[in-house]
Design a protein around this motif. Sequence first.
Motif, PDB file in Angstrom:
ATOM      1  N   LYS A  18       0.830  -1.202   0.000  1.00 32.98           N
ATOM      2  CA  LYS A  18       0.000   0.000   0.000  1.00 32.98           C
ATOM      3  C   LYS A  18       0.865   1.253   0.000  1.00 32.98           C
ATOM      4  O   LYS A  18       1.603   1.522   0.952  1.00 32.98           O
ATOM      5  N   ALA A  42      -6.426   9.781   2.084  1.00 34.90           N
ATOM      6  CA  ALA A  42      -5.562  10.338   1.044  1.00 34.90           C
ATOM      7  C   ALA A  42      -4.100  10.413   1.474  1.00 34.90           C
ATOM      8  O   ALA A  42      -3.205  10.494   0.640  1.00 34.90           O
ATOM      9  N   ASN A 212      -4.540  13.416  -3.357  1.00 31.68           N
ATOM     10  CA  ASN A 212      -5.458  12.355  -3.760  1.00 31.68           C
ATOM     11  C   ASN A 212      -4.662  11.131  -4.188  1.00 31.68           C
ATOM     12  O   ASN A 212      -3.720  11.238  -4.979  1.00 31.68           O
ATOM     13  N   ASP A 213      -5.018   9.984  -3.618  1.00 32.37           N
ATOM     14  CA  ASP A 213      -4.312   8.728  -3.930  1.00 32.37           C
ATOM     15  C   ASP A 213      -2.806   8.858  -3.755  1.00 32.37           C
ATOM     16  O   ASP A 213      -2.018   8.334  -4.548  1.00 32.37           O
ATOM     17  N   THR A 306     -10.400  15.051  -7.068  1.00 32.19           N
ATOM     18  CA  THR A 306     -10.402  13.768  -6.364  1.00 32.19           C
ATOM     19  C   THR A 306     -11.348  12.761  -7.016  1.00 32.19           C
ATOM     20  O   THR A 306     -11.703  11.753  -6.415  1.00 32.19           O
TER      21      THR A 306
END
Length: 320
Positions: A18, A42, A212-213, A306
Motif C-alpha cells: 500500500k 488520502a 489524492n491517492d 479527487t
Amino acid sequence: MTNLAIAANGLRKSYGDKTVLDGIDLAVPEGTIFSLLGPNGAGKTTAVKILSTLISPDPASGRISVGGHDLAAEAQAVRAAIGVTGQFSAVDGLITGEENMLLMADLHHLSKREGRQVSAELLERFDLVEAAKKPASTYSGGMKRRLDIAMTLVGNPRIIFLDEPTTGLDPRSRHNMWQIIRELVSGGTTVFLTTQYLEEADELADRIAVLNDGKIAAQGTAEELKRLIPGGHIRLRFTDPAAYQNAASTLREASRDDAALALQIPSDGTQRELRSILDWLDSAGIEADELTVHTPDLDDVFFAMTGGATVPNQSKETAR
C-alpha cells in the motif's frame, strides 16, 4: 526569496503493497498558513506524522527540511522547532486545565516559575482563566481544542501542525479557532493545516495542496485552484418573455433555459470580463431583471481533483 519553514522533495511512504504517499513535493514559506486537503485515506495525517518526526518516510524519499533542519539528520532539532495538535485531543480530562499546562511545561523542562508564568499567559490568551481550576473533562469541545493548542504553544514552536483541528466543533467554536490561527500567524508562526472543511481552507490558507491517492493533484492559492476548474458563468434571468427572446436572439453564444427565462454566458468571473459583458449588454439594450455571477469554489476543485462530480448548488453565486 522567502525562507521555507517546510520543504519536502519526493516524500514517500508505503506500508507493504500500500503506497500512502507517492513522491509528493511540499514548500511552505515561513509565517504562512498551508492547507493540505484530501478525502479520507488520502495520506494527510501520514504526511503530518512524517514531518513532525512521529514516523519515518521511506528511504527512497528525497530531502525533507523542517524549520531549517534536515528531518533525517536533525530530528531532535526539528522537534524543538515544532508543535503538533492531532485529530484527537491530547488533553487529560482527569486533571485541570492548569495542570495540563504545567505538565507540558515540565515536559519542555521549564523551571517551575517559568512554567507557571507561561501557563498563566497562555490560559489568559485562550480565554481559559475561569476554567483553569476545573477538570478538563468538564470542558466543551471548543474549550478542549483551545486548551490543546495552548498546550502546543508552551514550547514556543515556530511551526505548528494542526491536523483537522476543528472537527466536531460547532460553527461559533470553529470561527473562534480560525481567529486563534490567524493570530498565531500574525505573530510569525507557520501553520500546516489539514482539514476536510473546504470553507476552512478557503478562509485561512495562503496556499493549498489537494492530495489524492498519495499524490498532489493540484497546488496553489485558493484563487489559482478555482481558475483551474471550468464552468464559470454569468446568469441573466428575465420576467418578460419578450425581453428574454430578444436577449436570446442577440446572445447566440449563451445557453438557454426557456422554462426559467434565463441565459447563461460563459465567464471567468474576473472584474474586467464582468465589466466588458455589462458594457456590451448596455450597448445592445439588454436589461435583465436579475444577474448572478457563478465562479467555481473549492468544492468544485475538490470534487474535480479527487474524482468526484461537481455539485452545482454548492458553488458560489453572487446576485447583482
